[in-house]
Design a protein around this motif. Sequence first.
Motif, PDB file in Angstrom:
ATOM      1  N   GLY A 165      14.986   0.807   4.390  1.00  0.00           N
ATOM      2  CA  GLY A 165      13.685   0.845   5.821  1.00  0.00           C
ATOM      3  C   GLY A 165      13.710   2.365   6.406  1.00  0.00           C
ATOM      4  O   GLY A 165      14.020   3.535   5.571  1.00  0.00           O
ATOM      5  N   PHE A 166      13.167   2.709   7.165  1.00  0.00           N
ATOM      6  CA  PHE A 166      12.199   3.860   7.871  1.00  0.00           C
ATOM      7  C   PHE A 166      12.748   3.725   8.682  1.00  0.00           C
ATOM      8  O   PHE A 166      13.621   3.700   9.432  1.00  0.00           O
ATOM      9  N   GLN A 167      12.821   5.232   9.216  1.00  0.00           N
ATOM     10  CA  GLN A 167      13.893   5.692  10.623  1.00  0.00           C
ATOM     11  C   GLN A 167      12.350   6.817  11.808  1.00  0.00           C
ATOM     12  O   GLN A 167      11.700   7.556  10.788  1.00  0.00           O
ATOM     13  N   VAL A 168      12.282   7.654  12.292  1.00  0.00           N
ATOM     14  CA  VAL A 168      11.754   8.614  13.215  1.00  0.00           C
ATOM     15  C   VAL A 168      11.668  10.151  12.602  1.00  0.00           C
ATOM     16  O   VAL A 168      13.079  10.316  11.715  1.00  0.00           O
ATOM     17  N   GLY A 169      10.776  10.155  12.205  1.00  0.00           N
ATOM     18  CA  GLY A 169      10.824  11.488  11.838  1.00  0.00           C
ATOM     19  C   GLY A 169      10.621  11.227  10.526  1.00  0.00           C
ATOM     20  O   GLY A 169      10.124  11.642   9.414  1.00  0.00           O
ATOM     21  N   ASP A 170      10.457   9.914   9.548  1.00  0.00           N
ATOM     22  CA  ASP A 170       9.838   9.723   8.632  1.00  0.00           C
ATOM     23  C   ASP A 170       8.489  10.188   8.048  1.00  0.00           C
ATOM     24  O   ASP A 170       7.352  10.178   9.805  1.00  0.00           O
ATOM     25  N   ALA A 171       7.689  10.569   6.997  1.00  0.00           N
ATOM     26  CA  ALA A 171       6.477  10.867   6.462  1.00  0.00           C
ATOM     27  C   ALA A 171       6.383  10.082   5.487  1.00  0.00           C
ATOM     28  O   ALA A 171       5.380  11.222   4.487  1.00  0.00           O
ATOM     29  N   PRO A 172       6.812   8.902   4.910  1.00  0.00           N
ATOM     30  CA  PRO A 172       6.287   8.820   3.685  1.00  0.00           C
ATOM     31  C   PRO A 172       4.737   8.922   2.989  1.00  0.00           C
ATOM     32  O   PRO A 172       4.083   8.631   3.747  1.00  0.00           O
ATOM     33  N   VAL A 173       4.674   9.344   1.717  1.00  0.00           N
ATOM     34  CA  VAL A 173       3.522   9.117   1.671  1.00  0.00           C
ATOM     35  C   VAL A 173       2.944   8.420   0.728  1.00  0.00           C
ATOM     36  O   VAL A 173       4.318   7.866  -0.551  1.00  0.00           O
ATOM     37  N   PHE A 174       2.045   7.959   0.464  1.00  0.00           N
ATOM     38  CA  PHE A 174       1.315   6.481  -0.115  1.00  0.00           C
ATOM     39  C   PHE A 174       0.684   6.291  -1.014  1.00  0.00           C
ATOM     40  O   PHE A 174      -0.446   7.441  -1.076  1.00  0.00           O
ATOM     41  N   LYS A 175       0.549   5.624  -2.355  1.00  0.00           N
ATOM     42  CA  LYS A 175      -0.733   5.927  -3.371  1.00  0.00           C
ATOM     43  C   LYS A 175      -0.856   4.116  -4.245  1.00  0.00           C
ATOM     44  O   LYS A 175       0.217   3.900  -4.391  1.00  0.00           O
ATOM     45  N   TYR A 176      -2.190   4.234  -3.803  1.00  0.00           N
ATOM     46  CA  TYR A 176      -2.620   3.182  -4.760  1.00  0.00           C
ATOM     47  C   TYR A 176      -3.181   3.107  -6.262  1.00  0.00           C
ATOM     48  O   TYR A 176      -4.117   4.153  -5.633  1.00  0.00           O
ATOM     49  N   ASP A 177      -3.019   2.597  -6.962  1.00  0.00           N
ATOM     50  CA  ASP A 177      -3.486   3.261  -8.587  1.00  0.00           C
ATOM     51  C   ASP A 177      -4.165   1.486  -8.603  1.00  0.00           C
ATOM     52  O   ASP A 177      -3.032   0.636  -9.132  1.00  0.00           O
ATOM     53  N   PRO A 178      -5.518   1.490  -8.827  1.00  0.00           N
ATOM     54  CA  PRO A 178      -5.804   0.031  -8.684  1.00  0.00           C
ATOM     55  C   PRO A 178      -6.168   0.331 -10.986  1.00  0.00           C
ATOM     56  O   PRO A 178      -6.168  -1.336 -10.732  1.00  0.00           O
ATOM     57  N   ALA A 179      -6.071   0.504 -11.282  1.00  0.00           N
ATOM     58  CA  ALA A 179      -6.119   0.369 -12.709  1.00  0.00           C
ATOM     59  C   ALA A 179      -4.771   0.177 -12.934  1.00  0.00           C
ATOM     60  O   ALA A 179      -4.366  -1.094 -13.698  1.00  0.00           O
ATOM     61  N   LYS A 180      -3.657   0.576 -12.741  1.00  0.00           N
ATOM     62  CA  LYS A 180      -1.589   0.349 -12.425  1.00  0.00           C
ATOM     63  C   LYS A 180      -1.934  -1.218 -11.829  1.00  0.00           C
ATOM     64  O   LYS A 180      -0.466  -1.597 -11.341  1.00  0.00           O
ATOM     65  N   GLU A 181      -2.469  -1.098 -11.193  1.00  0.00           N
ATOM     66  CA  GLU A 181      -1.946  -2.425  -9.559  1.00  0.00           C
ATOM     67  C   GLU A 181      -1.473  -2.210  -9.076  1.00  0.00           C
ATOM     68  O   GLU A 181      -0.288  -3.693  -8.740  1.00  0.00           O
ATOM     69  N   ARG A 182      -0.464  -1.244  -8.336  1.00  0.00           N
ATOM     70  CA  ARG A 182       0.582  -0.974  -7.677  1.00  0.00           C
ATOM     71  C   ARG A 182       0.423  -0.073  -6.681  1.00  0.00           C
ATOM     72  O   ARG A 182      -0.363   1.086  -6.403  1.00  0.00           O
ATOM     73  N   LEU A 183       1.465  -0.221  -5.858  1.00  0.00           N
ATOM     74  CA  LEU A 183       1.147   0.015  -4.633  1.00  0.00           C
ATOM     75  C   LEU A 183       2.558   1.243  -4.559  1.00  0.00           C
ATOM     76  O   LEU A 183       3.428   0.657  -4.873  1.00  0.00           O
ATOM     77  N   SER A 184       2.453   2.579  -4.297  1.00  0.00           N
ATOM     78  CA  SER A 184       3.866   2.954  -4.292  1.00  0.00           C
ATOM     79  C   SER A 184       4.036   3.964  -3.379  1.00  0.00           C
ATOM     80  O   SER A 184       3.176   4.536  -2.512  1.00  0.00           O
ATOM     81  N   MET A 185       5.067   4.763  -2.784  1.00  0.00           N
ATOM     82  CA  MET A 185       5.317   5.022  -2.020  1.00  0.00           C
ATOM     83  C   MET A 185       6.593   5.976  -2.050  1.00  0.00           C
ATOM     84  O   MET A 185       7.377   6.397  -3.070  1.00  0.00           O
ATOM     85  N   GLN A 186       6.836   7.215  -1.493  1.00  0.00           N
ATOM     86  CA  GLN A 186       7.193   8.050  -1.741  1.00  0.00           C
ATOM     87  C   GLN A 186       7.993   8.892  -0.681  1.00  0.00           C
ATOM     88  O   GLN A 186       7.203   9.222   0.255  1.00  0.00           O
ATOM     89  N   LEU A 187       9.505   8.826  -0.664  1.00  0.00           N
ATOM     90  CA  LEU A 187       9.718   9.040   1.103  1.00  0.00           C
ATOM     91  C   LEU A 187      11.323  10.601   0.592  1.00  0.00           C
ATOM     92  O   LEU A 187      11.842   9.917  -0.041  1.00  0.00           O
ATOM     93  N   HIS A 188      11.386  11.271   1.350  1.00  0.00           N
ATOM     94  CA  HIS A 188      11.935  12.033   1.680  1.00  0.00           C
ATOM     95  C   HIS A 188      12.592  13.014   2.800  1.00  0.00           C
ATOM     96  O   HIS A 188      12.148  12.713   3.940  1.00  0.00           O
ATOM     97  N   ARG A 189      14.301  12.710   2.639  1.00  0.00           N
ATOM     98  CA  ARG A 189      14.498  13.232   3.991  1.00  0.00           C
ATOM     99  C   ARG A 189      15.353  14.871   3.715  1.00  0.00           C
ATOM    100  O   ARG A 189      16.062  14.513   2.754  1.00  0.00           O
ATOM    101  N   GLU A 190      15.947  15.189   5.054  1.00  0.00           N
ATOM    102  CA  GLU A 190      16.469  16.687   4.795  1.00  0.00           C
ATOM    103  C   GLU A 190      18.224  15.940   4.174  1.00  0.00           C
ATOM    104  O   GLU A 190      18.333  15.113   4.718  1.00  0.00           O
ATOM    105  N   GLU A 191      17.821  16.710   2.913  1.00  0.00           N
ATOM    106  CA  GLU A 191      19.850  17.094   2.885  1.00  0.00           C
ATOM    107  C   GLU A 191      19.140  15.275   1.860  1.00  0.00           C
ATOM    108  O   GLU A 191      20.751  15.027   1.384  1.00  0.00           O
ATOM    109  N   GLU A 192      18.742  15.089   0.881  1.00  0.00           N
ATOM    110  CA  GLU A 192      18.977  13.286   0.044  1.00  0.00           C
ATOM    111  C   GLU A 192      17.618  13.584  -0.977  1.00  0.00           C
ATOM    112  O   GLU A 192      16.396  14.873  -0.467  1.00  0.00           O
TER     113      GLU A 192
END
Length: 265
Positions: A165-192
């Motif tokens: 799940g998400f939490q306040v302060g998160d700023a996830p980056v999303f990437k949609y790749d039509p060739a691979k037919e995938r939706l991806s997300m990267q999430l980084h939090r301080e000290e993680e």
Amino acid sequence: AAAAAAAAEDEDNLTVAVKIEDMGDGSYRCSFSPLDSGPHDLHVYVNGDPIQCSPFFVDVLPPPLKFERISEQGVLLNGWRTEIAQEGVSQYCYGICAPALSQSHPSMWRCKIHEWGSGAFFGVIGGDHVPGDKPHRDENAFLWMDNDKVIMAGQERRFMDGWEGFQVGDAPVFKYDPAKERLSMQLHREEETIKTFSLPIGAPTRGAFRVLVVIKCFSGKTRVELLEAAPADWNKLAEIAHKSKKAKRLQRVADAGVAVTSGVL
């Protein structure tokens, strides 16, 4: 007098007309309206011969994403239509963005969570139709929820890739790749360490995919901002993850009382 001509060609070999303006000093100004974002080759000719260094590489950026379609009641937008908010309304609300995501090359964007209230879901929805009161139940919807669930074609699933799940302060980056037919997300939090999540979403059953944000407004206030993202953002997060993992390895070695010297661990 020399005759100048130009044509822009994209990666699908579609040619776009280019307007040529003679500046009267031996130089010319070229302008064109691309059919799609992404890489283009700009071919420039004088008297039928290509000029030096032609074709020129032109990377056409997509127009900024904006919330185009929103719930009929209770949704607040800022003046640029890049921030969506809801407070104190006991229902699901949504915002669907324009333009539609490209079907020829990857698209990227970021969502910044400023206030969290009851939470929100982030992902995409296929087609240009008006969804129902719960757009995340649409068969063309694919999202990460604010708890341990994800939405796959409108159906809930739990614990995919260890999603929590998400939490306040998160700023996830999303990437949609039509060739691979995938939706991806990267999430980084301080000290993680960085975490990457991915959903197989196939091709849209109708129309193209659009960015979808669903706000779950049962208490408090939720406010989310839509931001631009680029491959460099994705690579930057990957670099942060690499440095974080290396630092943790070094710390484990130090805690074990082993002398650390330069070189590869």
